[in-house]
Design an enzyme around this catalytic site. Structure first.
Site, PDB file in Angstrom:
ATOM      1  N   LYS A  32      -0.242  -4.636 -23.352  1.00 50.40           N
ATOM      2  CA  LYS A  32      -0.279  -5.463 -24.562  1.00 50.40           C
ATOM      3  C   LYS A  32      -1.607  -6.202 -24.721  1.00 50.40           C
ATOM      4  O   LYS A  32      -2.104  -6.335 -25.837  1.00 50.40           O
ATOM      5  CB  LYS A  32       0.892  -6.448 -24.589  1.00 50.40           C
ATOM      6  N   THR A  33      -2.187  -6.671 -23.598  1.00 45.36           N
ATOM      7  CA  THR A  33      -3.474  -7.377 -23.702  1.00 45.36           C
ATOM      8  C   THR A  33      -4.545  -6.412 -24.204  1.00 45.36           C
ATOM      9  O   THR A  33      -5.412  -6.774 -25.006  1.00 45.36           O
ATOM     10  CB  THR A  33      -3.883  -7.969 -22.339  1.00 45.36           C
ATOM     11  N   ASP A 221       0.611 -14.014 -28.475  1.00 50.96           N
ATOM     12  CA  ASP A 221       1.079 -13.284 -27.291  1.00 50.96           C
ATOM     13  C   ASP A 221       2.342 -13.960 -26.740  1.00 50.96           C
ATOM     14  O   ASP A 221       2.576 -15.151 -26.988  1.00 50.96           O
ATOM     15  CB  ASP A 221      -0.042 -13.300 -26.235  1.00 50.96           C
ATOM     16  N   GLU A 222       3.143 -13.219 -25.989  1.00 52.51           N
ATOM     17  CA  GLU A 222       4.367 -13.743 -25.348  1.00 52.51           C
ATOM     18  C   GLU A 222       5.255 -14.462 -26.375  1.00 52.51           C
ATOM     19  O   GLU A 222       5.774 -15.558 -26.137  1.00 52.51           O
ATOM     20  CB  GLU A 222       4.011 -14.708 -24.202  1.00 52.51           C
ATOM     21  N   GLN A 252      12.084  -9.960 -21.647  1.00 49.69           N
ATOM     22  CA  GLN A 252      11.422 -10.861 -20.698  1.00 49.69           C
ATOM     23  C   GLN A 252      11.475 -12.322 -21.161  1.00 49.69           C
ATOM     24  O   GLN A 252      10.669 -13.143 -20.740  1.00 49.69           O
ATOM     25  CB  GLN A 252       9.971 -10.431 -20.481  1.00 49.69           C
ATOM     26  N   ARG A 606       7.824  -6.390 -11.713  1.00 54.03           N
ATOM     27  CA  ARG A 606       6.576  -6.891 -11.098  1.00 54.03           C
ATOM     28  C   ARG A 606       6.033  -5.875 -10.093  1.00 54.03           C
ATOM     29  O   ARG A 606       4.866  -5.934  -9.709  1.00 54.03           O
ATOM     30  CB  ARG A 606       6.815  -8.220 -10.348  1.00 54.03           C
TER      31      ARG A 606
END
Length: 745
Positions: A32-33, A221-222, A252, A606
């Site tokens: 995504k970044t 973002d997020e 998430q 993770r």
């Protein structure tokens, strides 16, 4: 070759869809970044957008720094005018320019959690609040929740009155006093940074229009972590041009306890009917086996947008699953496994992370790692800026910057000791309240306070010292100012005189603060005292995680979000621990368990190469031995993905076998005379218990906290009976009958 050729098809769609509202559902590890940075480059290079009109918002300084670095590398010249920042930093930047329009001075202080607690203690004393009944922490939590939902003290009071609840009315009283005191101190707490910016935009169309024109293209973002206040802030900014791109993953969303509202992302298309939705499902981080496990677990949630992660990576190893008798054995296994991996050259210490549900679980790992000489770091422990010596020196800097900050002034009035104790503070506070002035202003008038007497003479040198430093702010650097405070107060000299290990550690912390100030000055083009205090106030725990260091990371699952490690251990995977009892026993268990399941999904994703899941059959919690079942989340992982079998704990099997045998033998045993056999004696004690209690072995009972379960053993212990119950959701518990107050179902 274009930089966009390196993107997959869905990523390209997300980059090229620049106009109107866009929802990018970005699964864990889906790049995504990369999408956000390439989208920024595309806006500038292909669409001709002025970098000045682009805003990118995220949650942590770490994420903002990473995004800034990547954008600079892609865009090059002109990228410095793109606004890349966290929510809170963005709001501080706006408020520093315009907060005077809503009644604050622009040199306001930002209160951290400790400052808010101190203020709440003062308010509880002032309002005669019984803190045994109304805990300071719960009052702060109620206020924070209200601010997250943009509920003002006035609206809160109206709702409290309508509810008819005395407790709500007391909370409303505290909320009003808390906000009035913040205003008097020219201070904002963390929640206020967002709330006051929304208030500014709603009350001042001129300021709002300025920032709507400035930010014609907004990326967030997020997005799943936003609360109602943050949603409103973004909605106001994007309302003119509607070019809003939000990136997030509802799977998430794990910060409900901090006020995050998952419906911001789930209902995005309702809020913005013209929205284009793009799913990023290709994962670049993990093996397929790890992703299959994550997909299987999260699929059990109902409140989500359907997506399924996949990868071009190898299938990888199966997930190791290990059950142990105790938490000590679990910690020992993980320590030995880490040592073996390092010794064999498969991994370095920095490749490992141990994730757990609660902070308390770290102790066993710490003890084991110390014995095994395994270097480790706990993320999310005591924040550097929360340590006493750091808070003392920062209070001096805050007082110099904003003397209206009563908390900061009171903290340092007698640091180091100047003979100005609680009595002096009380008299000055009373005078300040009577005349409606700040604590510092009252100190300046100490000689006019009738009750002060000789104490006024002790206060004067302090006031003169602060005044002298305030006069220097414009002419000397922040580091020089800090060094002068340290030198003139003799703060470090006192610690040196103590000559203890603790004092030396505190001096090291002060040295680190000096280094922090120097680093700030080197990084900023125009460093200021206000700017430094602002940066310090906005530092998050997770930002302290250093990259490239060779140590095992210990952290809670909440702290792990956004990170990745070659090998991950998910420890303590037991019902009651994870998911927690609070979620299992809550008034809304479906919603709470879905939040816990999202946390499990975050933990699983993770892991890059290997994942180990561990649990213990018995665990010491708050001094009591608890018997726990394997977490339901482990059972949701398909067995073909696991190395290791999920077994019913032996103590449960044995109890069930004994229970079955007793029930089968009960008719014949009743005919046997006392003492004929050990089995008869065992049944006799149980039978005695049954005559004294309303239930016996094999009966179904209910407990006010743990719900329903089956009695598996009753042992007579003199004055009371020790009852063992296998609860349906809470696992097996041993308890004394008189305390348990079990009821037969």
């Amino acid at each position: 070759m274009s930089i966009y050729d390196t993107l997959n098809e869905q990523q390209r769609q997300a980059v090229f869809q620049t106009e109107g509202p866009v929802l990018i559902l970005a699964g864990a590890g889906s790049g995504k970044t990369r999408v956000l940075t390439h989208r920024t480059a595309y806006l500038i290079e292909e669409k001709g957008v002025n970098p000045y009109h682009i805003m990118a918002i995220t949650f942590t300084n770490k994420a903002a720094g990473e995004m800034r670095e990547r954008i600079d590398n892609l865009v090059g010249y002109g990228s410095e005018s793109i606004w890349v920042s966290t929510f809170h930093s963005s709001c501080v930047r706006i408020l520093r320019r315009h907060i005077d329009r809503i009644g604050f001075d622009t040199n306001f202080t930002i209160y951290d959690a400790d400052d808010s607690k101190t203020l709440m203690k003062d308010i509880c004393k002032r309002l005669n609040i019984d803190t045994k009944i109304y805990k300071e922490r719960s009052l702060l939590s109620a206020i924070s929740s209200a601010k997250d939902e943009l509920v003002s003290p006035t609206e809160f009071a109206l709702r409290a009155e309508a509810s008819g609840e005395y407790a709500k009315r007391r909370q409303a009283e505290v909320y009003r006093e808390y906000q009035e005191t913040l205003h008097k101190n020219n201070a904002l707490d963390f929640d206020d940074l967002i709330v006051k910016t929304v208030e500014l935009f709603q009350s001042d169309p001129e300021v709002l229009d300025y920032y709507q024109e400035r930010f014609r293209y907004i990326m967030v973002d997020e997005y799943q972590d936003t609360n109602t206040a943050q949603f409103q802030l973004i909605r106001l900014l994007a309302d003119k041009y509607k070019n809003l791109c939000v990136v997030g993953d509802d799977d998430q969303s794990i910060y409900k306890f901090r006020g995050a509202n998952i419906y911001n992302i789930l209902n995005f298309e309702k809020h913005f009917p013209d929205a284009v939705t793009i799913k990023l499902e290709q994962n670049y981080r993990s093996t397929q086996n790890i992703l299959d496990a994550a997909n299987s677990v999260i699929a059990n949630n109902v409140g989500r947008k359907a997506k399924s992660l996949w990868t071009a990576n190898d299938a990888g190893k199966k997930i190791d699953f290990e059950q142990f008798d105790t938490g000590y054995e679990e910690a020992d296994y993980i320590a030995r496994d880490i040592l073996a991996g390092v010794r064999e050259g498969r991994y370095t210490y920095g490749d490992y992370a141990v994730l757990y549900r609660t902070n308390a679980q770290s102790r066993l790992f710490e003890e084991r790692f110390v014995v095994s000489n395994i270097p480790y770091k706990i993320v999310g422990g005591v924040n550097f800026y929360a340590r006493k010596e750091i808070k003392d020196l920062l209070a001096y800097l805050k007082t110099i910057d904003n003397a209206r900050d009563d908390l900061a002034v009171r903290r340092i009035l007698n640091v180091p000791k100047r003979g100005s104790g609680a009595t002096t503070v009380g008299r000055v506070t009373d005078y300040a309240d009577a005349y409606g002035i700040s604590f510092y202003e009252a100190l300046k008038r100490a000689e006019e306070i009738p009750s002060m007497g000789k104490a006024a003479g002790k206060v004067k040198p302090f006031v003169n010292f602060i005044q002298m430093l305030r006069s220097k702010v414009e002419f000397i650097s922040v580091s020089d100012l800090l060094n002068e405070v340290i030198e003139e107060t003799g703060y470090v000299a006192e610690l040196e005189a103590e000559d203890t290990d603790e004092a030396r550690a505190r001096i090291e912390n002060i040295d680190e603060l000096i280094s922090k100030v120097t680093a700030y000055e080197e990084a900023e083009e125009h460093p200021t005292l206000s700017g430094f205090l602002e940066e310090v106030a906005l530092v998050a725990d997770i930002d302290s995680l250093e990259e490239g260091s060779d140590y095992v990371v210990l952290m809670t699952l909440h702290s792990a979000k956004g990170l990745e490690f070659p090998k991950v251990y998910l420890a303590g995977m037991e019902d009651g621990l994870f998911p927690s009892y609070m979620s299992i026993m809550s008034d809304d268990p479906v919603t709470e368990l879905e939040e816990e399941r999202r946390l499990a999904y975050v933990g699983i994703t993770r892991a890059m190469k290997e994942l180990s899941i561990t649990c213990a059959r018995t665990r010491m919690i708050r001094g009591e031995t608890q018997y726990n079942r394997v977490s339901r989340f482990v059972k949701e992982v398909p067995s073909e993905l696991l190395n290791g079998e999920i077994r019913q704990p032996s103590f449960l099997r044995e109890q069930e076998e004994r229970q079955s045998a007793r029930l089968q033998k009960r008719p014949t045993m009743r005919q046997q005379p006392s003492g004929q056999s050990m089995q008869a004696k065992a049944f006799s004690s149980v039978n005695t218990a049954k005559t004294s209690l309303s239930y016996g072995v094999g009966d179904r009972v209910s407990h006010i906290k743990f719900g329903e379960g089956t009695v598996t053993a009753i042992i007579e212990g003199g004055r009371d009976f020790e009852v063992t119950v296998n609860f349906d959701t809470a696992g097996t518990k041993k308890m004394f009958a008189s305390f348990a107050k079990l009821k037969k179902v």
